[in-house]
Design a protein around this motif. Sequence first.
Motif, PDB file in Angstrom:
ATOM      1  N   ALA A 185       8.037  92.422  28.166  1.00 18.72           N
ATOM      2  CA  ALA A 185       6.498  93.112  27.984  1.00 18.72           C
ATOM      3  C   ALA A 185       6.003  92.698  26.762  1.00 18.72           C
ATOM      4  O   ALA A 185       4.642  92.656  26.670  1.00 18.72           O
ATOM      5  N   LEU A 186       6.808  92.657  25.654  1.00 16.74           N
ATOM      6  CA  LEU A 186       5.865  92.163  24.379  1.00 16.74           C
ATOM      7  C   LEU A 186       5.468  90.797  24.534  1.00 16.74           C
ATOM      8  O   LEU A 186       4.355  90.570  24.011  1.00 16.74           O
ATOM      9  N   ALA A 187       6.396  89.995  25.024  1.00 19.37           N
ATOM     10  CA  ALA A 187       5.810  88.526  25.363  1.00 19.37           C
ATOM     11  C   ALA A 187       4.331  88.444  26.081  1.00 19.37           C
ATOM     12  O   ALA A 187       3.170  87.847  25.463  1.00 19.37           O
ATOM     13  N   ARG A 188       4.424  89.358  27.221  1.00 19.67           N
ATOM     14  CA  ARG A 188       3.331  89.252  28.003  1.00 19.67           C
ATOM     15  C   ARG A 188       1.901  89.891  27.351  1.00 19.67           C
ATOM     16  O   ARG A 188       0.858  89.644  27.488  1.00 19.67           O
ATOM     17  N   ALA A 189       2.210  90.986  26.321  1.00 23.48           N
ATOM     18  CA  ALA A 189       1.390  91.434  25.486  1.00 23.48           C
ATOM     19  C   ALA A 189       0.508  90.687  24.374  1.00 23.48           C
ATOM     20  O   ALA A 189      -0.384  91.113  23.889  1.00 23.48           O
ATOM     21  N   MET A 190       1.376  89.660  23.859  1.00 22.59           N
ATOM     22  CA  MET A 190       0.561  89.067  22.944  1.00 22.59           C
ATOM     23  C   MET A 190       0.465  87.471  23.217  1.00 22.59           C
ATOM     24  O   MET A 190       0.067  86.779  22.626  1.00 22.59           O
ATOM     25  N   VAL A 191       0.933  87.134  24.573  1.00 22.55           N
ATOM     26  CA  VAL A 191       0.741  85.620  24.813  1.00 22.55           C
ATOM     27  C   VAL A 191      -0.481  85.002  24.600  1.00 22.55           C
ATOM     28  O   VAL A 191      -0.775  84.011  24.404  1.00 22.55           O
ATOM     29  N   TYR A 192      -1.722  85.751  24.770  1.00 18.22           N
ATOM     30  CA  TYR A 192      -3.059  85.550  24.782  1.00 18.22           C
ATOM     31  C   TYR A 192      -3.674  85.779  23.230  1.00 18.22           C
ATOM     32  O   TYR A 192      -4.740  85.606  23.136  1.00 18.22           O
ATOM     33  N   ARG A 193      -2.633  86.137  22.419  1.00 19.76           N
ATOM     34  CA  ARG A 193      -3.224  86.435  21.033  1.00 19.76           C
ATOM     35  C   ARG A 193      -4.566  87.340  20.955  1.00 19.76           C
ATOM     36  O   ARG A 193      -5.383  87.002  20.410  1.00 19.76           O
ATOM     37  N   PRO A 194      -4.081  88.465  21.472  1.00 19.12           N
ATOM     38  CA  PRO A 194      -5.201  89.693  21.270  1.00 19.12           C
ATOM     39  C   PRO A 194      -5.410  89.970  19.702  1.00 19.12           C
ATOM     40  O   PRO A 194      -4.542  89.763  18.985  1.00 19.12           O
ATOM     41  N   ASP A 254     -10.316  93.226  23.470  1.00 19.22           N
ATOM     42  CA  ASP A 254      -9.112  92.242  22.819  1.00 19.22           C
ATOM     43  C   ASP A 254      -7.973  92.644  22.376  1.00 19.22           C
ATOM     44  O   ASP A 254      -7.784  92.419  21.304  1.00 19.22           O
ATOM     45  N   ILE A 255      -7.297  93.410  23.303  1.00 21.54           N
ATOM     46  CA  ILE A 255      -5.962  94.007  22.872  1.00 21.54           C
ATOM     47  C   ILE A 255      -4.935  93.604  23.675  1.00 21.54           C
ATOM     48  O   ILE A 255      -5.029  93.243  25.130  1.00 21.54           O
ATOM     49  N   GLY A 256      -3.567  93.751  23.440  1.00 23.80           N
ATOM     50  CA  GLY A 256      -2.579  93.881  24.237  1.00 23.80           C
ATOM     51  C   GLY A 256      -1.962  95.074  24.147  1.00 23.80           C
ATOM     52  O   GLY A 256      -2.084  95.837  22.969  1.00 23.80           O
ATOM     53  N   THR A 314      -5.294  96.621  30.587  1.00 18.67           N
ATOM     54  CA  THR A 314      -5.172  95.953  29.244  1.00 18.67           C
ATOM     55  C   THR A 314      -4.872  94.722  29.131  1.00 18.67           C
ATOM     56  O   THR A 314      -4.963  94.037  28.210  1.00 18.67           O
ATOM     57  N   LEU A 315      -4.403  94.145  30.068  1.00 21.62           N
ATOM     58  CA  LEU A 315      -4.088  92.850  30.241  1.00 21.62           C
ATOM     59  C   LEU A 315      -5.218  91.730  30.702  1.00 21.62           C
ATOM     60  O   LEU A 315      -5.070  90.475  30.450  1.00 21.62           O
ATOM     61  N   GLY A 316      -6.249  92.649  30.844  1.00 16.94           N
ATOM     62  CA  GLY A 316      -7.626  91.733  31.280  1.00 16.94           C
ATOM     63  C   GLY A 316      -8.042  91.735  32.496  1.00 16.94           C
ATOM     64  O   GLY A 316      -8.671  90.935  32.956  1.00 16.94           O
ATOM     65  N   ALA A 317      -7.167  92.431  33.559  1.00 18.83           N
ATOM     66  CA  ALA A 317      -7.499  92.484  34.998  1.00 18.83           C
ATOM     67  C   ALA A 317      -8.682  93.489  35.276  1.00 18.83           C
ATOM     68  O   ALA A 317      -8.554  94.493  34.998  1.00 18.83           O
ATOM     69  N   THR A 318      -9.807  92.797  35.833  1.00 17.19           N
ATOM     70  CA  THR A 318     -10.957  93.833  36.311  1.00 17.19           C
ATOM     71  C   THR A 318     -10.052  94.772  37.533  1.00 17.19           C
ATOM     72  O   THR A 318      -9.081  94.329  38.050  1.00 17.19           O
ATOM     73  N   PRO A 319     -10.723  95.725  37.894  1.00 15.51           N
ATOM     74  CA  PRO A 319     -10.183  96.676  38.840  1.00 15.51           C
ATOM     75  C   PRO A 319      -9.735  95.964  40.143  1.00 15.51           C
ATOM     76  O   PRO A 319      -8.832  96.237  40.627  1.00 15.51           O
ATOM     77  N   VAL A 320     -10.764  95.132  40.862  1.00 18.88           N
ATOM     78  CA  VAL A 320     -10.735  94.381  41.720  1.00 18.88           C
ATOM     79  C   VAL A 320      -9.743  93.408  41.439  1.00 18.88           C
ATOM     80  O   VAL A 320      -8.617  93.404  42.589  1.00 18.88           O
ATOM     81  N   ARG A 321      -9.347  92.678  40.830  1.00 19.44           N
ATOM     82  CA  ARG A 321      -8.220  91.694  40.663  1.00 19.44           C
ATOM     83  C   ARG A 321      -6.908  92.548  40.389  1.00 19.44           C
ATOM     84  O   ARG A 321      -6.071  92.180  40.930  1.00 19.44           O
ATOM     85  N   ALA A 322      -6.883  93.649  39.658  1.00 14.38           N
ATOM     86  CA  ALA A 322      -5.715  94.363  39.308  1.00 14.38           C
ATOM     87  C   ALA A 322      -5.243  94.848  40.793  1.00 14.38           C
ATOM     88  O   ALA A 322      -3.828  94.759  41.268  1.00 14.38           O
ATOM     89  N   PHE A 323      -6.149  95.344  41.551  1.00 13.85           N
ATOM     90  CA  PHE A 323      -5.895  95.791  43.057  1.00 13.85           C
ATOM     91  C   PHE A 323      -4.989  94.567  43.836  1.00 13.85           C
ATOM     92  O   PHE A 323      -4.190  94.729  44.290  1.00 13.85           O
TER      93      PHE A 323
END
Lengths: 274, 352
Positions: free
Chosen positions: B144-153, B77-79, A178-187
């Motif tokens: 965790a909250l900071a991490r999920a919104m730092v990139y302004r999803p 485009d989510i957090g 959910t933070l934007g990591a592709t499976p390879v990068r997450a791995f």
Amino acid sequence: MTTVDRRLWLLLPAGLTLTVAFLLPVGWLLSRAFTFPQPGFQNFVLLWERPVYLRVMGNTLWISAIVTPITVLLAFPVAHLMAHGSPRLRRWLVFLVLVPFWTSLLVRSFATAILLQRHGVLNSFLIAFGFTEEPLPLLYNMAGLLAGCVQVLLPFVIFPLYSSMARIDPAYMRAASTLGATPVRAFLRVYLPLTLPGLMTGATLVFISTLGYYIIPALLGGARQQMIAQLIQDQIATFGNWGVAGALSLVLLAATAALLALLQFTVGLKEIAR
Amino acid sequence: MTNVLELSGVQKRYDAVVAVDALDLSLRSGEFLTLLGPSGSGKTTTLMMVAGLQQPDAGTITLNGASVAKLPPYRRDIGMVFQHYALFPHMTVRRNVAFPLEMRGVSKTEALRLVDEALQLVGLPDHGDRLPKQLSGGQQQRVALARAMVYRPALLLMDEPLGALDRKLREQLQLEIKRVHQERGISVLYVTHDQEEALTMSDRIAVFNQGRIEQIGSPEELYDRPATRFVAGFIGDTNFLSGKVLAVSDGRCEIETPAGRLQARATQGLLVGASASVAVRPERVVPAASAALRGTITDVIFLGTSRKYVVRLKDGTECVVLRPANEAALGARGSEVELGWAPAHATAFRDG
């Protein structure tokens, strides 16, 4: 003032046995390095000066260095399935890994020899399906030795890796995604680093075990894959040269101790005992 | 106002069980929308489908006007904030928060600035070099909250983020999440089974029950004008009195109960002669001279800011009354009282 746990005397029977059956004879063998045939360091000078000794020691390190990554690569997916598969699959995998683990090393090495020999199962298969016309040389060379070492050592990587992987919360990988990591990068950035304690432990166990192997190189390797344990056996049984045998043993022991120290430094033995 | 998120006809089943059924939902830009419901009501499944961690069997989900059906989580485009934080244990707080920026190829200097800003926002500016395990649960959730919104999803998803914390910390973090939401103007889809939490934080609440939305509206609407018996029972405390429908007209109705004849707002499906229940909040019950209900006080509980009276009505059903403590007492235990309420403050539902 710290008090000594009085129950420590429970260690006495096992301690005595180990002392008489292991520490004393090994200590005696090692001490020969400095006392046979006469006191001094001549045996170590010999190790340094005779190319055959250096070659075999180099061989041994080289073989361990090849066996270790192959074993880790083969063990990784198995441990991964074991850690993240269904409980049913896990039970089966544990069983399948443990059965050979409980089988005699000698039996397994002979079995590997039967499989890999010139007219063995593997070669017959390869010829029958047209992969090759002539039987491939799979035994009494590097290929045979590697096959023998890797199959025996797999559990030593699978289990520490499994214990590291089982502690990885699946939510980490979901979070990475959910933070934007592709499976390879997450791995690479999340999963792999978290398996490192198990991976380092397994790799060190494999490396150290391979350093001291005797049966497998003797049965499956060729003359060019002679390893340090075979050399020690030769020195004692063929030449009666206890001095060189002791010196070689001491080098092997020192290498093992150094590797364990390195493991303690990087991962910590506490982590391994967990 | 534009909708950040739209779900239409979304369905999800696990084998024979329908987890989410024909769901329609939209989230306006900058809105704090809470999915509230008991466990197994489909709210978390809905959130997971929005995140892309689960796939719907039918229906469409659009984020910022575009369908996300074919997008994996890392392309949406989510957090997301998880119940058990899911901070990466081998990374420091700073590297955790920088992780999504790193994945998006943000430059080092810009990332550092954004991370510091985000940590500042959640009140942990000096904790960047610590490891997650060196922080308390509340601090970990802030990271965790900071991490999920730092990139302004475009959308922040929160899955019972306070469920693992104790009550005091929970209340404190509710206010903080609310503040962060307002300061950043970020759209939030929040999942909880705690109705108080939902009332405190949300602009709107969608009440889930058995894979469907029972009602969606502002906290006031849900509390004062529940659309179904389930909503009336799930949100806040409620007295239920059952009886038969005498008359329905103009959104009002009259119900004959063993305890007396009652007036209430009518909801859909009320039929004259059929059985129905009247729901009324304890604080809406007032002493009344021309009273419909008579009863005896069986218990008085002092709650600090208010007093709670348990009144046994003449047919034996119990009715709870809540009065501010600074008001004159309703009566002592054993005394007779007459009770009533404004018809707009009670709601009648069809039974069954």
